[in-house]
Design a protein around this motif. Structure first.
Motif, PDB file in Angstrom:
ATOM      1  N   LEU A   1       0.821  -1.210   0.000  1.00  0.00           N
ATOM      2  CA  LEU A   1       0.000   0.000   0.000  1.00  0.00           C
ATOM      3  C   LEU A   1       0.857   1.263   0.000  1.00  0.00           C
ATOM      4  O   LEU A   1       0.585   2.209  -0.740  1.00  0.00           O
ATOM      5  CB  LEU A   1      -0.939   0.003   1.202  1.00  0.00           C
ATOM      6  N   GLN A   2       1.903   1.285   0.820  1.00  0.00           N
ATOM      7  CA  GLN A   2       2.737   2.490   0.910  1.00  0.00           C
ATOM      8  C   GLN A   2       3.558   2.727  -0.351  1.00  0.00           C
ATOM      9  O   GLN A   2       3.947   3.865  -0.631  1.00  0.00           O
ATOM     10  CB  GLN A   2       3.638   2.404   2.131  1.00  0.00           C
ATOM     11  N   ALA A   3       3.820   1.680  -1.115  1.00  0.00           N
ATOM     12  CA  ALA A   3       4.538   1.865  -2.379  1.00  0.00           C
ATOM     13  C   ALA A   3       3.700   2.651  -3.378  1.00  0.00           C
ATOM     14  O   ALA A   3       4.239   3.430  -4.176  1.00  0.00           O
ATOM     15  CB  ALA A   3       4.903   0.504  -2.971  1.00  0.00           C
ATOM     16  N   TYR A   4       2.399   2.467  -3.313  1.00  0.00           N
ATOM     17  CA  TYR A   4       1.514   3.086  -4.299  1.00  0.00           C
ATOM     18  C   TYR A   4       0.684   4.247  -3.742  1.00  0.00           C
ATOM     19  O   TYR A   4       0.103   5.002  -4.516  1.00  0.00           O
ATOM     20  CB  TYR A   4       0.564   2.039  -4.872  1.00  0.00           C
ATOM     21  N   CYS A   5       0.633   4.370  -2.420  1.00  0.00           N
ATOM     22  CA  CYS A   5      -0.205   5.408  -1.812  1.00  0.00           C
ATOM     23  C   CYS A   5       0.488   6.046  -0.621  1.00  0.00           C
ATOM     24  O   CYS A   5       1.314   5.417   0.041  1.00  0.00           O
ATOM     25  CB  CYS A   5      -1.529   4.809  -1.301  1.00  0.00           C
ATOM     26  N   ARG A   6       0.094   7.273  -0.327  1.00  0.00           N
ATOM     27  CA  ARG A   6       0.436   7.878   0.958  1.00  0.00           C
ATOM     28  C   ARG A   6      -0.662   7.453   1.936  1.00  0.00           C
ATOM     29  O   ARG A   6      -1.851   7.700   1.687  1.00  0.00           O
ATOM     30  CB  ARG A   6       0.520   9.399   0.835  1.00  0.00           C
ATOM     31  N   VAL A   7      -0.268   6.796   3.007  1.00  0.00           N
ATOM     32  CA  VAL A   7      -1.223   6.209   3.948  1.00  0.00           C
ATOM     33  C   VAL A   7      -1.192   6.992   5.263  1.00  0.00           C
ATOM     34  O   VAL A   7      -0.133   7.146   5.869  1.00  0.00           O
ATOM     35  CB  VAL A   7      -0.878   4.725   4.216  1.00  0.00           C
ATOM     36  N   THR A   8      -2.355   7.463   5.696  1.00  0.00           N
ATOM     37  CA  THR A   8      -2.447   8.228   6.930  1.00  0.00           C
ATOM     38  C   THR A   8      -3.574   7.678   7.799  1.00  0.00           C
ATOM     39  O   THR A   8      -4.740   7.711   7.397  1.00  0.00           O
ATOM     40  CB  THR A   8      -2.726   9.720   6.651  1.00  0.00           C
ATOM     41  N   ALA A   9      -3.225   7.163   8.981  1.00  0.00           N
ATOM     42  CA  ALA A   9      -4.244   6.745   9.943  1.00  0.00           C
ATOM     43  C   ALA A   9      -4.826   8.012  10.576  1.00  0.00           C
ATOM     44  O   ALA A   9      -4.083   8.849  11.088  1.00  0.00           O
ATOM     45  CB  ALA A   9      -3.626   5.842  11.006  1.00  0.00           C
ATOM     46  N   LEU A  10      -6.144   8.170  10.546  1.00  0.00           N
ATOM     47  CA  LEU A  10      -6.765   9.415  10.994  1.00  0.00           C
ATOM     48  C   LEU A  10      -7.253   9.370  12.443  1.00  0.00           C
ATOM     49  O   LEU A  10      -6.852  10.167  13.263  1.00  0.00           O
ATOM     50  CB  LEU A  10      -7.921   9.784  10.059  1.00  0.00           C
ATOM     51  N   PHE A  11      -8.138   8.424  12.773  1.00  0.00           N
ATOM     52  CA  PHE A  11      -8.627   8.345  14.152  1.00  0.00           C
ATOM     53  C   PHE A  11      -9.252   6.980  14.407  1.00  0.00           C
ATOM     54  O   PHE A  11      -9.634   6.266  13.485  1.00  0.00           O
ATOM     55  CB  PHE A  11      -9.634   9.465  14.468  1.00  0.00           C
ATOM     56  N   THR A  12      -9.338   6.634  15.699  1.00  0.00           N
ATOM     57  CA  THR A  12      -9.873   5.342  16.135  1.00  0.00           C
ATOM     58  C   THR A  12     -11.352   5.485  16.491  1.00  0.00           C
ATOM     59  O   THR A  12     -11.789   6.539  16.966  1.00  0.00           O
ATOM     60  CB  THR A  12      -9.083   4.832  17.361  1.00  0.00           C
ATOM     61  N   VAL A  13     -12.101   4.419  16.253  1.00  0.00           N
ATOM     62  CA  VAL A  13     -13.540   4.397  16.534  1.00  0.00           C
ATOM     63  C   VAL A  13     -13.848   3.163  17.382  1.00  0.00           C
ATOM     64  O   VAL A  13     -13.487   2.044  17.009  1.00  0.00           O
ATOM     65  CB  VAL A  13     -14.361   4.356  15.224  1.00  0.00           C
TER      66      VAL A  13
END
Length: 268
Positions: A165-177
């Motif tokens: 995923l990180q090779a093809y996208c910028r990945v950002t965890a936003l918030f927990t639910v």
């Protein structure tokens, strides 16, 4: 079977067979909509609208939405409720069978969804296959999966999913639910993640199939060194040529290391 009244109300609970957990907490929904931040002209595609918890606020904010729903029993109540909020195009399909490139029809799409946790990885990889027409993705997933997606080298949860995923996208965890935001509540925490596909020139992968094979083999047996794990695909000397120590293990390598190894000339 789901039944509805004249008001289009949803009558029946979530179906365990489809892994349904319907989001209901408005505060969480508002945070997701704020993260997506729909703008005029956006082509937003929601995966699995369920009972419309995210659908209605997105429609109220944006006016138009395409939603892909597999559960036939949800289509009529969704269509009935949508009339009060905006223009909803419903696609009855398994999302894994949907051609996002054709659906985009020349306009980049923005994917949103509370994904079924038992299908999250296949859906993510399916979306990657169409990354050229995807502007961004905002997904609710099991927190454990989001942790893996965003993990860096050296983390215990850093693995194949992280690298691919990180090779093809910028990945950002936003918030927990928490579980209480859903009906029925799942047994795990959830999290919202943002993925933004990288421009092709930034990715720098010469052969995507070989890159995927290298990453799969490297993490196939995590205790093995790269020298042993990649033996069928790449020699130790070649790994060294890429600037990587072949005595390292996969979880020690950055995404760029895997790309350099995969881009090496293939020798026979």
């Amino acid at each position: 079977m789901t039944t509805t009244g004249h008001d289009g109300a949803f009558r029946d609970p979530a179906k365990k067979s489809l892994g349904q957990h319907f989001l209901h907490e408005r505060g969480v929904v508002d945070k997701i909509v704020l993260a997506v931040d729909p703008r005029p002209g956006d082509h937003i595609v929601e995966i699995g609208p369920g009972q419309g918890a995210m659908t209605w606020p997105l429609l109220d904010r944006h006016g138009r939405l395409t939603a892909i729903e597999f559960d036939r029993d949800l289509l009529a109540p969704l269509a009935a409720r949508a009339r009060a909020h905006g223009e909803l195009e419903l696609v009855h399909a398994n999302v894994l069978d949907v051609d996002f490139t054709a659906l985009a029809a020349g306009t980049p799409i923005r994917l949103v969804g509370n994904l079924p946790y038992n299908l999250s990885s296949p859906i993510l990889f399916h979306a990657l296959d169409h990354a050229a027409v995807v502007r961004d993705m905002h997904f609710m997933l099991q927190k454990e999966v989001v942790d893996r997606m965003a993990a860096g080298p050296g983390s215990k949860v850093y693995g194949r999913l992280s690298v691919m995923l990180q090779a093809y996208c910028r990945v950002t965890a936003l918030f927990t639910v928490g579980p209480g935001a859903f009906k029925p509540p799942p047994k795990v925490d959830s999290a919202v993640v943002r993925l933004v596909p990288r421009p092709p020139a930034e990715i720098g992968i010469d052969n995507p199939a070989r890159f995927a094979a290298i990453v799969r083999a490297a993490f196939g047996q995590r205790r093995k060194t790269l020298r042993n794990a990649l033996q069928p695909l790449c020699s130790a000397d070649a790994i060294s040529t890429a600037g990587v120590d072949p005595s390292q293990r996969a979880e020690q390598l950055a995404v760029a290391d895997f790309i350099r190894i995969a881009n090496l000339p293939v020798t026979t």
